[in-house]
Scaffold this motif. Structure first.
Motif, PDB file in Angstrom:
ATOM      1  N   CYS A  19       0.831  -1.203   0.000  1.00 43.11           N
ATOM      2  CA  CYS A  19       0.000   0.000   0.000  1.00 43.11           C
ATOM      3  C   CYS A  19       0.872   1.261   0.000  1.00 43.11           C
ATOM      4  O   CYS A  19       0.621   2.191  -0.777  1.00 43.11           O
ATOM      5  CB  CYS A  19      -0.912  -0.030   1.224  1.00 43.11           C
ATOM      6  N   SER A  20       1.896   1.291   0.835  1.00 45.00           N
ATOM      7  CA  SER A  20       2.804   2.448   0.881  1.00 45.00           C
ATOM      8  C   SER A  20       3.486   2.657  -0.466  1.00 45.00           C
ATOM      9  O   SER A  20       3.574   3.785  -0.967  1.00 45.00           O
ATOM     10  CB  SER A  20       3.863   2.257   1.960  1.00 45.00           C
ATOM     11  N   ARG A  21       3.970   1.576  -1.050  1.00 44.33           N
ATOM     12  CA  ARG A  21       4.607   1.683  -2.371  1.00 44.33           C
ATOM     13  C   ARG A  21       3.629   2.239  -3.404  1.00 44.33           C
ATOM     14  O   ARG A  21       3.987   3.077  -4.227  1.00 44.33           O
ATOM     15  CB  ARG A  21       5.106   0.318  -2.833  1.00 44.33           C
ATOM     16  N   GLN A  22       2.408   1.731  -3.363  1.00 39.92           N
ATOM     17  CA  GLN A  22       1.401   2.177  -4.330  1.00 39.92           C
ATOM     18  C   GLN A  22       1.082   3.658  -4.144  1.00 39.92           C
ATOM     19  O   GLN A  22       0.939   4.390  -5.109  1.00 39.92           O
ATOM     20  CB  GLN A  22       0.133   1.319  -4.210  1.00 39.92           C
ATOM     21  N   TRP A  23       0.961   4.117  -2.898  1.00 38.61           N
ATOM     22  CA  TRP A  23       0.709   5.537  -2.642  1.00 38.61           C
ATOM     23  C   TRP A  23       1.833   6.396  -3.212  1.00 38.61           C
ATOM     24  O   TRP A  23       1.588   7.433  -3.824  1.00 38.61           O
ATOM     25  CB  TRP A  23       0.585   5.809  -1.159  1.00 38.61           C
ATOM     26  N   ILE A  24       3.064   5.966  -2.985  1.00 42.24           N
ATOM     27  CA  ILE A  24       4.220   6.715  -3.494  1.00 42.24           C
ATOM     28  C   ILE A  24       4.211   6.718  -5.016  1.00 42.24           C
ATOM     29  O   ILE A  24       4.410   7.759  -5.649  1.00 42.24           O
ATOM     30  CB  ILE A  24       5.535   6.135  -2.932  1.00 42.24           C
ATOM     31  N   LEU A  25       3.965   5.582  -5.600  1.00 38.88           N
ATOM     32  CA  LEU A  25       3.916   5.455  -7.057  1.00 38.88           C
ATOM     33  C   LEU A  25       2.829   6.355  -7.642  1.00 38.88           C
ATOM     34  O   LEU A  25       3.070   7.091  -8.608  1.00 38.88           O
ATOM     35  CB  LEU A  25       3.661   3.996  -7.421  1.00 38.88           C
ATOM     36  N   GLU A  26       1.646   6.315  -7.064  1.00 36.44           N
ATOM     37  CA  GLU A  26       0.540   7.135  -7.558  1.00 36.44           C
ATOM     38  C   GLU A  26       0.825   8.624  -7.387  1.00 36.44           C
ATOM     39  O   GLU A  26       0.516   9.427  -8.270  1.00 36.44           O
ATOM     40  CB  GLU A  26      -0.763   6.748  -6.859  1.00 36.44           C
ATOM     41  N   ALA A  27       1.420   8.996  -6.251  1.00 33.87           N
ATOM     42  CA  ALA A  27       1.752  10.402  -6.013  1.00 33.87           C
ATOM     43  C   ALA A  27       2.771  10.894  -7.037  1.00 33.87           C
ATOM     44  O   ALA A  27       2.617  11.978  -7.613  1.00 33.87           O
ATOM     45  CB  ALA A  27       2.289  10.581  -4.593  1.00 33.87           C
ATOM     46  N   TYR A  28       3.799  10.099  -7.274  1.00 32.75           N
ATOM     47  CA  TYR A  28       4.835  10.454  -8.251  1.00 32.75           C
ATOM     48  C   TYR A  28       4.220  10.577  -9.645  1.00 32.75           C
ATOM     49  O   TYR A  28       4.458  11.560 -10.349  1.00 32.75           O
ATOM     50  CB  TYR A  28       5.939   9.404  -8.208  1.00 32.75           C
ATOM     51  N   SER A  29       3.397   9.624 -10.012  1.00 25.61           N
ATOM     52  CA  SER A  29       2.750   9.659 -11.331  1.00 25.61           C
ATOM     53  C   SER A  29       1.871  10.893 -11.478  1.00 25.61           C
ATOM     54  O   SER A  29       1.872  11.547 -12.519  1.00 25.61           O
ATOM     55  CB  SER A  29       1.915   8.399 -11.559  1.00 25.61           C
ATOM     56  N   TYR A  57      12.086   6.235   1.905  1.00 27.05           N
ATOM     57  CA  TYR A  57      13.422   5.643   1.769  1.00 27.05           C
ATOM     58  C   TYR A  57      13.467   4.172   2.204  1.00 27.05           C
ATOM     59  O   TYR A  57      14.390   3.455   1.830  1.00 27.05           O
ATOM     60  CB  TYR A  57      14.461   6.473   2.511  1.00 27.05           C
ATOM     61  N   ARG A  58      12.481   3.734   2.929  1.00 27.76           N
ATOM     62  CA  ARG A  58      12.391   2.314   3.265  1.00 27.76           C
ATOM     63  C   ARG A  58      12.087   1.505   1.998  1.00 27.76           C
ATOM     64  O   ARG A  58      12.508   0.368   1.857  1.00 27.76           O
ATOM     65  CB  ARG A  58      11.297   2.089   4.303  1.00 27.76           C
ATOM     66  N   HIS A  59      11.379   2.125   1.062  1.00 29.36           N
ATOM     67  CA  HIS A  59      10.951   1.435  -0.158  1.00 29.36           C
ATOM     68  C   HIS A  59      11.771   1.793  -1.391  1.00 29.36           C
ATOM     69  O   HIS A  59      11.943   0.959  -2.285  1.00 29.36           O
ATOM     70  CB  HIS A  59       9.476   1.727  -0.440  1.00 29.36           C
ATOM     71  N   PHE A  60      12.248   3.031  -1.440  1.00 30.07           N
ATOM     72  CA  PHE A  60      12.907   3.508  -2.653  1.00 30.07           C
ATOM     73  C   PHE A  60      14.182   4.270  -2.315  1.00 30.07           C
ATOM     74  O   PHE A  60      14.222   5.051  -1.361  1.00 30.07           O
ATOM     75  CB  PHE A  60      11.973   4.418  -3.453  1.00 30.07           C
ATOM     76  N   LYS A  61      15.185   4.057  -3.157  1.00 29.55           N
ATOM     77  CA  LYS A  61      16.477   4.714  -2.966  1.00 29.55           C
ATOM     78  C   LYS A  61      16.420   6.171  -3.437  1.00 29.55           C
ATOM     79  O   LYS A  61      17.000   7.062  -2.825  1.00 29.55           O
ATOM     80  CB  LYS A  61      17.531   3.926  -3.757  1.00 29.55           C
TER      81      LYS A  61
END
Length: 192
Positions: A19-29, A57-61
């Motif tokens: 869910c956290s990854r998806q939120w970050i992905l959607e926000a970036y998109s 940073y836990r999910h993405f560099k």
């Protein structure tokens, strides 16, 4: 004997991570639809996603790793879509038109390619590997020499990048028809 407490928390924890990854992905998109990649900060992504920098940073560099995750995620979604088709109806033009529809729908997510040669080179390598996998999984009956397959994959990759640079002006069906005509022309020249 497995630790039951650990087993019970594993699935919810993974769901939280996804869910956290998806939120970050959607926000970036979403941010990519309003700003160029080089104007988007990680702080802005975190704010739009509603997560802290530590979660990011836990999910993405970095932002490039979000882009790479998005490409992998896109491939998974695309393959899920293809698996809905009866095997006998999967042809190269179906594979192409589905791919081009996916990327047309996610065009903003591809914006970083125009701004980073490093990402473009990475994308070409990734796109090539993905098409090899797709050919093996969904078109195993194709009887073609490996060099011929590599030639075709490189051509598809080049056409895709050109289509992206032209702001995807042609519809997915039109770009698929262009590629199919090129492949047909190639086959005629080879005498097949």
């Amino acid at each position: 004997m497995p630790n039951l407490a650990r087993t019970k928390t594993r699935k919810p924890r993974q769901a939280q991570i996804d869910c956290s990854r998806q939120w970050i992905l959607e926000a970036y998109s979403k941010l990519l639809t309003t700003k160029p990649d080089d104007k988007i900060t990680i702080s802005a992504i975190c704010a739009a996603a509603g997560v802290g920098r530590q979660t990011y940073y836990r999910h993405f560099k970095n932002k490039k790793s979000v882009f790479r995750y998005q490409m992998d995620h896109g491939y998974d979604i695309y393959c899920e879509q293809l698996r809905k088709y009866p095997r006998e109806s999967l042809t190269i033009d179906v594979l192409l038109v589905e791919a081009f529809h996916y990327w047309k729908d996610h065009q903003a997510a591809l914006n970083p390619l125009a701004q980073s040669d490093e990402l473009k080179f990475w994308f070409i390598e990734k796109f090539t590997r993905i098409w090899r996998k797709i050919a093996r999984e969904f078109l195993p009956a194709i009887d073609a020499h490996q060099y011929d397959i590599e030639f075709q994959i490189s051509g598809i990759t080049g056409v895709f990048l050109h289509w992206l640079e032209r702001d995807m002006k042609e519809s997915p069906e039109e770009i698929t028809n262009i590629i199919m005509a090129l492949l047909d022309n190639h086959a005629v020249r080879r005498g097949t």
